[in-house]
Enzyme design. Structure first.
Site, PDB file in Angstrom:
ATOM      1  N   ASP A  90     -38.186  -4.113 -18.970  1.00 36.06           N
ATOM      2  CA  ASP A  90     -37.758  -3.140 -17.977  1.00 36.06           C
ATOM      3  C   ASP A  90     -36.445  -2.525 -18.455  1.00 36.06           C
ATOM      4  O   ASP A  90     -35.747  -3.103 -19.292  1.00 36.06           O
ATOM      5  CB  ASP A  90     -37.566  -3.845 -16.634  1.00 36.06           C
ATOM      6  CG  ASP A  90     -37.055  -2.918 -15.550  1.00 36.06           C
ATOM      7  OD1 ASP A  90     -37.583  -1.812 -15.423  1.00 36.06           O
ATOM      8  OD2 ASP A  90     -36.096  -3.311 -14.855  1.00 36.06           O
TER       9      ASP A  90
ATOM     10  N   ASP B 286     -36.067  -7.665 -14.041  1.00 36.59           N
ATOM     11  CA  ASP B 286     -35.119  -8.261 -13.093  1.00 36.59           C
ATOM     12  C   ASP B 286     -35.378  -7.891 -11.647  1.00 36.59           C
ATOM     13  O   ASP B 286     -34.664  -8.340 -10.761  1.00 36.59           O
ATOM     14  CB  ASP B 286     -33.683  -7.843 -13.453  1.00 36.59           C
ATOM     15  CG  ASP B 286     -33.422  -6.367 -13.146  1.00 36.59           C
ATOM     16  OD1 ASP B 286     -34.370  -5.555 -13.238  1.00 36.59           O
ATOM     17  OD2 ASP B 286     -32.271  -6.029 -12.802  1.00 36.59           O
TER      18      ASP B 286
ATOM     19  N   ASP C 246     -40.992  -5.801 -10.817  1.00 40.78           N
ATOM     20  CA  ASP C 246     -41.447  -6.353 -12.094  1.00 40.78           C
ATOM     21  C   ASP C 246     -42.316  -7.594 -11.905  1.00 40.78           C
ATOM     22  O   ASP C 246     -42.906  -8.081 -12.873  1.00 40.78           O
ATOM     23  CB  ASP C 246     -40.242  -6.724 -12.971  1.00 40.78           C
ATOM     24  CG  ASP C 246     -39.390  -5.511 -13.326  1.00 40.78           C
ATOM     25  OD1 ASP C 246     -39.974  -4.466 -13.642  1.00 40.78           O
ATOM     26  OD2 ASP C 246     -38.157  -5.618 -13.277  1.00 40.78           O
TER      27      ASP C 246
END
Length: 696
Positions: A384, A584, A588
């Site tokens: 990410d 995080d 996700d």
């Protein structure tokens, strides 16, 4: 472990013996696992408290002055203390071992129950009827007992069971954290006034009121009012999104300072949050723990040991010297004892325990053994952007003002106006102004234009801050040169805000989420390990492209939602790649669970950390390289341990069966068999402890 197994009630899997998981999790689904963990922990502590004295009594004759421990009282004490360890603390293993034999699905519990049962049963017979065990004609010797082996094996296996249950409880906590994102109640709008109802009573078509600070109860559409909603659960981006009549809202997202009425169009498992929970659950269910390796081996190992023991018994009865029955029984038992699964049971847990501790020293937390196993094979790392590659905290990077315009004065007026906004970009401007020591003023006639910017009066002057479209709507001209400057800044990954004072362009401000200082080194380190790095982000393509170029990544996917991230992970895996995902945010979680290994930043959300198999405490990507090196070292150590365990069995079983007797007259008594079994365990433990010195 075996998704094809389905039952309508709790219990153990008939194939592997592990407890079955709920197919559809609920907010209280972790209660059963917690009770099971408490039960096993209680068995462990009571079993250990009784097993240690048994071990001390059995070994006491080796200590000067403790010869009394080999007397009759000591032998009966060993039985009294070992009986509850084997018959109560080890009862779950015997029941699972028996079911594995009945169902012909041999596993680790088969080995454990046979090994412990043989050691304990023969010891009881030897204590009660010692005349049945003459050893090579030496009738004056008391037959050896193996109560300490039986008791210690039970305790060691319980240690492994408790560790596994703790990992399963954490997985249940991840599901509970996701489910708890939905509020327990909702404010239903009725003709007679609002009424608070349980979320389960909300139906499609209901009108619900969402007040400041509330979580949105379900998916739907705003029909009245306006507010800003923090949707990082969906997008991964911290910026609140303005919502007005006609805009969609998602259940589980957090409302800001405004209030609105929404019409529900999706509830329960049909909501986006419900789908995320299902994706996480489905992905987690497909995983197989590392202990499956030992189970696969035991599939042929257990029948081989039983066959060897039976063959030894038959041959000694048929061909052996007198007393044939005693020799046949002793040698058959020696085969079972030397093949006792103590070393095999320790091979993976010991390496995992030491490896996990070593990782913790480096800020790399492993949730379970499977994460270590899978990391060894990873060839693609998906990451990410916000909060993983970057700091996740937007800051003002550039302020470019028109000729004759003071930069600090412009920033002061813009920040004074942005004080009324909740947008993270506004917070970055306010923070930059305060960092420069600028004194902010109160604004008047403040107005926010959703998705465009803000306008108002600061110090008697009209100020407009936002997009070029907003400035043109406010009759500001001459923006073309500034748009050219903005394009260059955007190509570098920055978000550009335009400012106008009294109807004239004042300048542009570039706000960027800085890349973590450690990220470039981490990328180089991961490339050196042979990994391909791909960025998955909900941010725009221009920003994603700039970050990709700056870091030298191998690719990116921009503008993807949680389902899109998970789908991309599935695509990579279908192509034969072994994929790790680092992120995080709540958004996700599906991708973290869909990947072979999920890696969460310790600076991120609890849901991300609970859904992942690995957590980097410092939020530093360099920890991934450490985790991969740790995985290689641990898996190599486990394979070495398995070699040690099977080497002793391969060498010891024929000797225990009496293969050397026709040539040398040597028999491997159960005492020596027990010593060999202990030596294999010591070898496994010492080898596992070497992991403490691994360089990561």
């Amino acid at each position: 472990m075996h998704p094809e197994v389905r039952r309508d009630h709790p219990g153990d899997c008939p194939k592997c013996g592990m407890p079955l998981e709920l197919e559809t999790p609920t907010s209280d689904s972790g209660d059963t696992e917690t009770q099971e963990l408490r039960n096993m922990t209680r068995r462990l502590w009571i079993g250990a408290a009784l097993a240690l004295p048994v071990f001390a009594l059995a070994m006491g004759h080796m200590v000067p002055g403790l010869s009394w421990t080999s007397g009759g009282v000591s032998r009966w004490l060993q039985l009294i203390l070992a009986a509850p360890v084997v018959c109560w603390a080890g009862l779950p293993f015997f029941s699972k071992g028996w079911r594995s034999i009945v169902s012909r699905e041999l596993n680790m519990f088969t080995l454990i129950s046979i090994g412990v049962g043989a050691s304990f049963g023969v010891s009881v017979v030897a204590l009660i009827a010692p005349r049945l065990f003459p050893l090579s004609g030496q009738h004056h010797l008391k037959p050896p007992l193996y109560f300490e082996s039986a008791a210690m094996v039970v305790v060691l296996v319980l240690v492994g069971q408790v560790l596994e249950l703790r990992a399963r409880t954490q997985t249940g906590a991840a599901m509970k954290a996701l489910l708890n994102l939905s509020p327990p109640t909702a404010r239903q709008v009725l003709p007679g006034g609002d009424r608070t109802v349980p979320l389960a009573e909300v139906a499609v078509g209901d009108r619900l009121r969402v007040i400041p600070g509330d979580k949105v109860p379900a998916d739907g559409v705003v029909v009245e009012g306006h507010s800003s909603v923090e949707e990082s659960m969906v997008t991964g981006e911290p910026a609140p999104v303005q919502k007005a009549a006609g805009d969609r809202v998602t259940g589980g997202t957090l409302n800001g300072q405004g209030s609105f009425i929404m019409r529900v169009d999706r509830i329960g498992s049909d909501t986006l949050l419900g789908q995320i929970v299902k994706m996480v659950t489905d992905a987690q269910r497909t995983r197989a723990p590392i202990q499956a390796l030992a189970d696969r081996v035991s599939g042929f190992f257990v029948p081989a040991v039983l066959a060897a023991s039976l063959l030894a018994f038959v041959l000694w009865i048929w061909l052996g010297p007198e007393p044939r029955l005693a020799h046949a029984l002793v040698n058959a038992v020696a085969v079972l004892i030397i093949a006792c699964p103590c070393a095999l049971g320790l091979a993976t847990p010991m390496s995992i325990m030491v490896g996990v501790g070593r990782g913790a020293q480096e800020g790399v937390l492993m949730k379970n053994a499977e994460a270590l196993e899978c990391l060894e094979k990873i060839d693609v790392l998906a990451v990410d952007k916000t909060g993983t590659l970057t700091e996740g905290k937007p800051i003002l990077r550039v302020i470019d003002v028109a000729d004759g315009v003071d930069a600090n004065d412009t920033l002061r007026r813009v920040a004074s106006l942005e004080q009324g906004s909740e947008h993270p970009l506004a917070a970055a401007l306010v923070a930059a102004a305060k960092a420069r020591g600028l004194v902010l003023q109160e604004s008047t006639d403040f107005a926010a234009v959703p998705g465009q910017g803000v306008r108002g009066i600061v110090g008697g002057r009209s100020v407009v801050v936002g997009t070029p479209d907003l400035l043109r709507r406010e009759k500001v001209s001459g923006l073309e040169p500034w748009e050219a400057k903005a394009a260059k800044l955007q190509s570098e990954g920055a978000t550009v805000i335009f400012a106008a004072i009294d109807g004239k362009p004042a300048g542009v401000m570039a706000i960027a989420d800085p890349i973590k200082a450690t990220t470039p080194d981490a990328v180089r380190d991961l490339h050196h390990l042979g990994l391909k790095l791909v960025m998955l982000t909900g941010d725009n393509r221009l920003t994603a492209s700039a970050v990709e170029r700056q870091l030298g990544l191998d690719g990116y996917q921009a503008g993807v939602d949680p389902a899109g991230k998970a789908a991309y992970i599935r695509k990579l895996r279908s192509e034969g790649h072994h994929v790790a995902m680092a992120g995080d945010g709540v958004n996700d979680a599906p991708a973290l669970s869909e990947a072979d290994v999920g890696i969460a930043m310790g600076t991120g959300t609890d849901v991300a950390m609970k859904s992942a198999g690995v957590t980097l405490v410092k939020g530093d990507l360099r920890g991934i390289a450490k985790a991969i090196r740790l995985s290689h070292a641990t898996m190599r150590n486990i394979r070495q341990n398995l070699v040690f365990a099977f080497f002793y069995n391969a060498l010891g079983i024929p000797i225990a069966a009496g293969a050397l007797y026709p040539f040398t007259g040597i028999l491997l008594s159960p005492v020596i068999a027990g010593a060999a079994m202990s030596l294999s365990s010591v070898s496994v433990i010492c080898n596992a402890l070497r992991l403490r010195r691994s360089k990561l």
